[in-house]
Design an enzyme around this catalytic site. Structure first.
Site, PDB file in Angstrom:
ATOM      1  N   ASP A   1     152.987  28.253  32.254  1.00 47.79           N
ATOM      2  CA  ASP A   1     153.085  29.674  31.940  1.00 47.79           C
ATOM      3  C   ASP A   1     152.602  29.912  30.497  1.00 47.79           C
ATOM      4  O   ASP A   1     151.487  29.514  30.164  1.00 47.79           O
ATOM      5  CB  ASP A   1     154.536  30.134  32.177  1.00 47.79           C
ATOM      6  CG  ASP A   1     154.726  31.630  32.089  1.00 47.79           C
ATOM      7  OD1 ASP A   1     154.360  32.336  33.041  1.00 47.79           O
ATOM      8  OD2 ASP A   1     155.218  32.104  31.048  1.00 47.79           O
TER       9      ASP A   1
ATOM     10  N   TYR B   1     153.190  38.312  24.924  1.00 47.74           N
ATOM     11  CA  TYR B   1     152.228  39.048  25.745  1.00 47.74           C
ATOM     12  C   TYR B   1     151.387  39.995  24.895  1.00 47.74           C
ATOM     13  O   TYR B   1     150.210  40.220  25.191  1.00 47.74           O
ATOM     14  CB  TYR B   1     152.969  39.829  26.833  1.00 47.74           C
ATOM     15  CG  TYR B   1     153.614  38.932  27.870  1.00 47.74           C
ATOM     16  CD1 TYR B   1     153.025  38.737  29.114  1.00 47.74           C
ATOM     17  CD2 TYR B   1     154.811  38.275  27.603  1.00 47.74           C
ATOM     18  CE1 TYR B   1     153.603  37.908  30.064  1.00 47.74           C
ATOM     19  CE2 TYR B   1     155.403  37.444  28.552  1.00 47.74           C
ATOM     20  CZ  TYR B   1     154.788  37.267  29.771  1.00 47.74           C
ATOM     21  OH  TYR B   1     155.357  36.435  30.711  1.00 47.74           O
TER      22      TYR B   1
ATOM     23  N   HIS C   1     155.908  29.953  41.439  1.00 44.51           N
ATOM     24  CA  HIS C   1     155.605  29.842  40.009  1.00 44.51           C
ATOM     25  C   HIS C   1     156.454  28.797  39.294  1.00 44.51           C
ATOM     26  O   HIS C   1     155.990  28.163  38.348  1.00 44.51           O
ATOM     27  CB  HIS C   1     155.814  31.208  39.349  1.00 44.51           C
ATOM     28  CG  HIS C   1     155.476  31.236  37.891  1.00 44.51           C
ATOM     29  ND1 HIS C   1     154.210  30.964  37.417  1.00 44.51           N
ATOM     30  CD2 HIS C   1     156.238  31.494  36.793  1.00 44.51           C
ATOM     31  CE1 HIS C   1     154.195  31.079  36.099  1.00 44.51           C
ATOM     32  NE2 HIS C   1     155.413  31.381  35.690  1.00 44.51           N
TER      33      HIS C   1
END
Length: 301
Positions: free
Chosen positions: A114, A219, A278
């Protein structure tokens, strides 16, 4: 420490905790395990901590590895500074931790899941001689064509939401448990893979003051990361270190990780881990460990 090693959990590894002063205002928490001749550095993602790896640390130690698993800048017990969440800076954090505090000087296996994938790639770019093998797991890399395609997928709506400074913090404040519950639930193939204790570990970590803000800042740095990655690729060419590109069968990006890494690396092996979406290290830890061991052994021949 509410989200540390749990001696009552039979899957909880025997680890040693440490703290390292990286720079003024930044301390990194890390755990180590094993005394093997080979070193593997494990970088977690969002919204997780080093605890993401607790089911794979033991098997890797048993196979001759020394494990180092830090909480990166902003996560877990590490400091939560206002800035520095571009992945080049986070890679520099890791370099200082490994070289100045832990005395790691031989090439090591670098694993990133990730957000950790993005930091691992940035590290391999800046410090190529440090990394013997790069293992990247289930995330799009800013600056690639795959990232640009995935970014418009409605299933990754959180990229835009996390990027809305102050709004994301306002809407999640006091609702961290509910938000994280929804975040984990839509990205798994086995709801039992992240159990009650595991979930409580992550909720405790991200309910701490400033923790969600720090997570969102990861992000908000994506545009800078994309520019940095494109510039590095143009300047230095593709990575030459052997890369294992790992995806989950039911993940949004699982089938794309190998294609994505071929944009930025020359020697890429793909692996799709069965029974996963995930959260690969929790959903099928043994299959992931087997894939990593096979990859490192075959590429060393």
């Amino acid at each position: 420490m509410p989200f540390d090693h749990n001696p009552q959990d039979p899957q909880s590894p025997l680890v040693t905790h440490g703290m390292a002063d990286i720079e003024p205002g930044l301390r990194l928490h890390y755990v180590t395990a094993g005394q093997g001749e080979r070193t593997a550095v494990l970088l977690h993602g969002f919204p997780q901590t080093w605890w993401e790896w607790h089911r794979v640390i033991g098997p890797l130690v048993q196979n001759g590895y020394r494990i180092i698993a830090p909480d990166y800048r902003g996560a877990g017990h590490s400091s939560r500074p206002a800035g520095g969440y571009d992945k080049q800076t986070m890679a520099l954090d890791l370099h200082r931790l490994l070289h100045e505090h832990l005395g790691v000087h031989d090439p090591f296996v670098l694993v990133g899941h990730d957000i950790g994938l993005m930091v691992a790639h940035a590290y391999a770019r800046q410090f190529r001689d440090d990394v013997s093998h790069l293992v990247v797991m289930d995330a799009p890399l800013p600056g690639t064509e795959v990232f640009d395609r995935v970014r418009t997928d409605p299933r990754v709506w959180h990229f835009a939401f996390h990027g809305a400074r102050d709004v994301a913090e306002m809407l999640v404040a006091g609702r961290e448990r509910e938000y994280l519950q929804a975040f984990f639930a839509v990205r798994n193939s086995d709801p039992s893979a992240i159990g009650t204790h595991d979930f409580d570990v992550f909720v405790a970590a991200y309910s701490a003051p400033g923790a969600m803000r720090a997570g969102f800042e990861l992000y908000r740095a994506f545009d800078q990361d994309a520019a940095d990655n494109r510039a590095a690729l143009k300047r230095d060419g593709r990575l030459t270190v052997p890369v294992l590109a790992v995806g989950g069968v039911m993940s949004t990006t699982g089938a794309l990780v190998e294609e994505m890494m071929r944009e930025v690396a020359e020697d890429v092996t793909g692996a799709i881990v069965p029974g996963t979406a995930h959260w690969i290290a929790e959903e099928n830890p043994q299959a992931f460990v087997d894939a990593l061991l096979t990859f490192t052994e075959e590429s060393a021949r």
